[in-house]
Design an enzyme around this catalytic site. Structure first.
Site, PDB file in Angstrom:
ATOM      1  N   ASP A  68       0.851  -1.181   0.000  1.00  0.00           N
ATOM      2  CA  ASP A  68       0.000   0.000   0.000  1.00  0.00           C
ATOM      3  C   ASP A  68       0.896   1.244   0.000  1.00  0.00           C
ATOM      4  OD1 ASP A  68      -2.504   1.466   0.511  1.00  0.00           O
ATOM      5  OD2 ASP A  68      -3.167  -0.411   1.415  1.00  0.00           O
ATOM      6  N   ASP A  94      -3.199   4.504  -2.210  1.00  0.00           N
ATOM      7  CA  ASP A  94      -4.248   5.037  -1.350  1.00  0.00           C
ATOM      8  C   ASP A  94      -4.675   6.451  -1.775  1.00  0.00           C
ATOM      9  OD1 ASP A  94      -5.684   4.606   1.243  1.00  0.00           O
ATOM     10  OD2 ASP A  94      -4.637   6.469   1.755  1.00  0.00           O
ATOM     11  N   GLU A 103      -6.672   3.569  -5.725  1.00  0.00           N
ATOM     12  CA  GLU A 103      -7.959   3.615  -5.040  1.00  0.00           C
ATOM     13  C   GLU A 103      -8.694   4.800  -5.663  1.00  0.00           C
ATOM     14  OE1 GLU A 103      -9.948   4.059  -0.632  1.00  0.00           O
ATOM     15  OE2 GLU A 103      -8.129   5.154  -1.084  1.00  0.00           O
ATOM     16  N   HIS A 138     -10.998  -3.772   3.531  1.00  0.00           N
ATOM     17  CA  HIS A 138     -10.897  -3.344   4.928  1.00  0.00           C
ATOM     18  C   HIS A 138     -11.714  -2.084   5.219  1.00  0.00           C
ATOM     19  CE1 HIS A 138      -8.292  -0.851   2.636  1.00  0.00           C
ATOM     20  NE2 HIS A 138      -8.168  -0.032   3.669  1.00  0.00           N
ATOM     21  N   ASP A 139     -12.249  -1.436   4.199  1.00  0.00           N
ATOM     22  CA  ASP A 139     -13.080  -0.245   4.412  1.00  0.00           C
ATOM     23  C   ASP A 139     -14.566  -0.563   4.283  1.00  0.00           C
ATOM     24  OD1 ASP A 139     -10.901   1.442   4.732  1.00  0.00           O
ATOM     25  OD2 ASP A 139     -10.773   1.884   2.590  1.00  0.00           O
TER      26      ASP A 139
HETATM   27  C1  NOJ Z   1      -8.375   4.695   2.092  1.00  0.00           C
HETATM   28  C2  NOJ Z   1      -7.992   3.523   2.931  1.00  0.00           C
HETATM   29  O1  NOJ Z   1      -8.417   2.349   2.305  1.00  0.00           O
HETATM   30  C3  NOJ Z   1      -8.627   3.737   4.274  1.00  0.00           C
HETATM   31  O2  NOJ Z   1      -8.541   2.609   5.096  1.00  0.00           O
HETATM   32  C4  NOJ Z   1      -7.990   4.942   4.914  1.00  0.00           C
HETATM   33  O3  NOJ Z   1      -8.663   5.226   6.115  1.00  0.00           O
HETATM   34  C5  NOJ Z   1      -8.069   6.179   4.004  1.00  0.00           C
HETATM   35  N1  NOJ Z   1      -7.769   5.883   2.644  1.00  0.00           N
HETATM   36  C6  NOJ Z   1      -7.096   7.224   4.456  1.00  0.00           C
HETATM   37  O4  NOJ Z   1      -5.789   6.799   4.200  1.00  0.00           O
END
Ligand code: NOJ
Length: 557
Positions: free
Chosen positions: A102, A204, A258, A332-333
């Site tokens: 990442d 990210d 992302e 994970h989000d």
């Molecule tokens: C996206 C990430 O997937 C997430 O987990 C994170 O909180 C935010 N970006 C900030 O880095």
């Protein structure tokens, strides 16, 4: 360009995403670590996947579980050390698995040396590594913060009488990409990891890196509007091209953005190979699809399946001539895939998990598959705010609390949507703490681990786990599943998602029942020669009626 040139290893990959904190604890501190992943390399390899994406493993005070990095070249103490990392990378490579890390460079931690020194005085060279607004210019123009308890993206710093910008939490100041010195530091750091022979980066919130530093006044009312604005900074694509030129182009690696805030008409700007930016991007249109209001749900799923199909079909069509897509239903989000998009009741959890996995592994896009979904892990549905760890959930709760809002309603919503649902420890077996750790883990284990765990599923040929392995094998064997043209069939059917894949004279038909009742399908093509390649029930009833949560892949010629 010949067809052969269009084939790439990362298009043929199945990416398995590991959240290191939750995968396996090797030293008994209740936190997953690199040693834990090393101890499970044979399991990872047994899945057949060929790329692992690890969430951030770098030094961090963990305000946002590693997405706040204080040293980009050091391993987080909780996770081990550089020797562990080298061992992990070698262990993956020896098994033919690539490793993607990442890259979190929209922001750092406020405990990073750059920020600590930069905030020590206005004249420090690191000052310009971040975005500052001096108090003598008045109050800075309003900016929305996604994680801040007040959603204010400016934080006042008494030491130098100025505000700094943070799109995420106060401990995640945004880096100033407009500064060439900062960009050079980032490229050096990327080379540091690539020279260790890693195989790529998941980037990210990379669309947010460029900012209009005149900070114009904005008149937005929704989070979506801010996010779209943040994803369209004036120099974004110049920087992505620079990253490519300076770093990426020198290595045989994969990159995936992302794609927060990226609309489908903007996607090719990132991944059109002729632009020399990135390889892939993952969008939010699918996972942002809302549930229908209660009175509009005539049958499960709770969302409009026709809208769901339209989103994924539209995204497929963007890449029909150039570029390449991704597909995912969990990470994970996000909440757990089967709880959000399927049916996680005891009766349907397994069937539904298999059906959703069939979807992910049969689309024309690189699948990003989240660890634990291969077991059908489900949402934990915490009842109490004290059970949560996630900063986004906790800060939203605190805000509602301070405004005297509906906390009960919020907690109900979080049972379905909180990110922590996707972060509970991996369920290895039915022993204490699901075999994740010898000690109470950092986040509670889902009590369903007694039934849902890798141990029981290993020995059951019909388990979700073994079905996933078969799917991965199928995708590897049948390149039509990777490269074949996609056509949506029976498009207005509100219960079934059916599509055709075609390549080099072959045809596959995929049919998925997203409901918990039997449903008929009318693909509108001749099925007389159809044979079943894979199916999530022991005996398919017929090709015209799908069992509840049924999934079938048929060979047509
Ligand atoms: C996206 C990430 O997937 C997430 O987990 C994170 O909180 C935010 N970006 C900030 O880095």
């Amino acid at each position: 360009m010949s067809k052969k040139d269009l084939r790439k290893w990362w298009k043929e990959a199945v990416v398995y995403q590991i959240y290191p904190r939750s995968f396996k604890d090797s030293n008994g501190d209740g936190i997953g670590d690199l040693g834990g992943i090393i101890s499970r390399l044979d399991y990872i390899s047994s899945l057949g996947i060929n790329v692992v994406w690890l969430n951030p493993i770098f030094a961090s005070p963990n305000d946002d579980n590693g997405y706040d990095i204080s040293d980009y070249r050091r391993i987080m103490d909780d996770f081990g050390n550089m020797q562990d990392f080298d061992e992990l990378l070698a262990g993956l490579h020896v098994r033919g698995i690539k490793l993607v890390l990442d890259l979190v460079v929209n922001h750092s931690s406020d405990e990073h040396e750059w920020f600590r020194l930069g905030r020590s005085g206005r004249d420090h060279p690191y000052r310009e590594y971040y975005h500052w607004w001096p108090a003598e210019k008045g109050t800075p123009p309003q900016r929305y913060s996604i994680f801040d308890i007040n959603h204010n993206a400016w934080m006042y710093d008494t030491n130098t009488d100025a505000w700094f910008l943070h799109y995420f939490s106060r401990k995640q100041p945004d880096l100033n990409w407009e500064n060439p010195a900062l960009r050079k530091e980032i490229y050096d750091m990327m080379r540091f990891w690539l020279d260790k022979d890693i195989d790529g980066f998941r980037m990210d919130v990379i669309p947010f890196i460029s900012k209009d530093t005149s900070f114009p006044i904005l008149h937005f009312s929704t989070e979506q509007e801010y996010i779209h604005y943040y994803a369209n900074g004036p120099n974004l694509h110049a920087y992505l091209q620079e990253i490519n030129r300076e770093v990426l182009s020198k290595y045989n690696i994969m990159t995936v953005a992302e794609g927060a805030g990226v609309r489908k008409e903007e996607a090719l700007d990132y991944v059109d190979p002729e632009r020399h930016e990135l390889n892939m991007l993952y969008h939010f249109d699918g996972i942002d699809l809302k549930n229908l209001p209660g009175d509009e749900i005539v049958h499960d799923p709770k969302y409009d399946l026709v809208a769901f199909k339209t989103i994924y079909s539209n995204w497929d069509s963007i890449f029909s001539e150039k570029g390449w897509g991704t597909i995912y239903l969990g990470n994970h989000d996000q909440p757990r895939m089967v709880s959000r998009w399927g049916n996680d009741t005891p009766e349907f959890r397994e069937l539904s998990s298999k059906m959703l996995s069939t979807f992910l592994l049969t689309m024309r896009a690189t699948p990003y598959y989240y660890a634990g979904d291969e077991l059908g892990m489900a949402n934990i549905r915490f009842k109490n705010i004290d059970d949560y760890n996630d900063i986004a959930t906790i800060n939203r709760y605190r805000k509602i609390e301070s405004e005297g809002g509906d906390l009960k309603g919020f907690l109900e919503e979080m049972k379905l949507f909180s990110r922590d649902n996707g972060r509970t420890p991996f369920q290895w077996n039915a022993t204490a703490h699901a075999g994740f750790s010898t000690r109470t883990p950092w986040l509670k284990v889902n009590p369903d681990f007694i039934q849902v765990n890798a141990g029981v599923q290993e020995s059951d040929p019909n388990s979700v786990l073994n079905y996933f392995r078969q799917l991965v094998k199928l995708r590897k064997q049948h390149k039509i599943l990777v490269y074949g043209k996609y056509t949506l069939l029976d498009k207005d059917n509100p219960r079934i998602y059916a599509y055709l894949r075609e390549w080099q004279g072959d045809k596959l038909l995929i049919m998925l029942n997203f409901t918990k009742t039997e449903a008929s399908v009318n693909p509108g093509i001749n099925l007389s020669k159809a044979s079943v390649l894979i199916c999530n029930c022991s005996s398919p009833s017929s090709c015209k009626v799908l069992r509840p949560c049924g999934a079938m892949v048929l060979q047509l010629s």
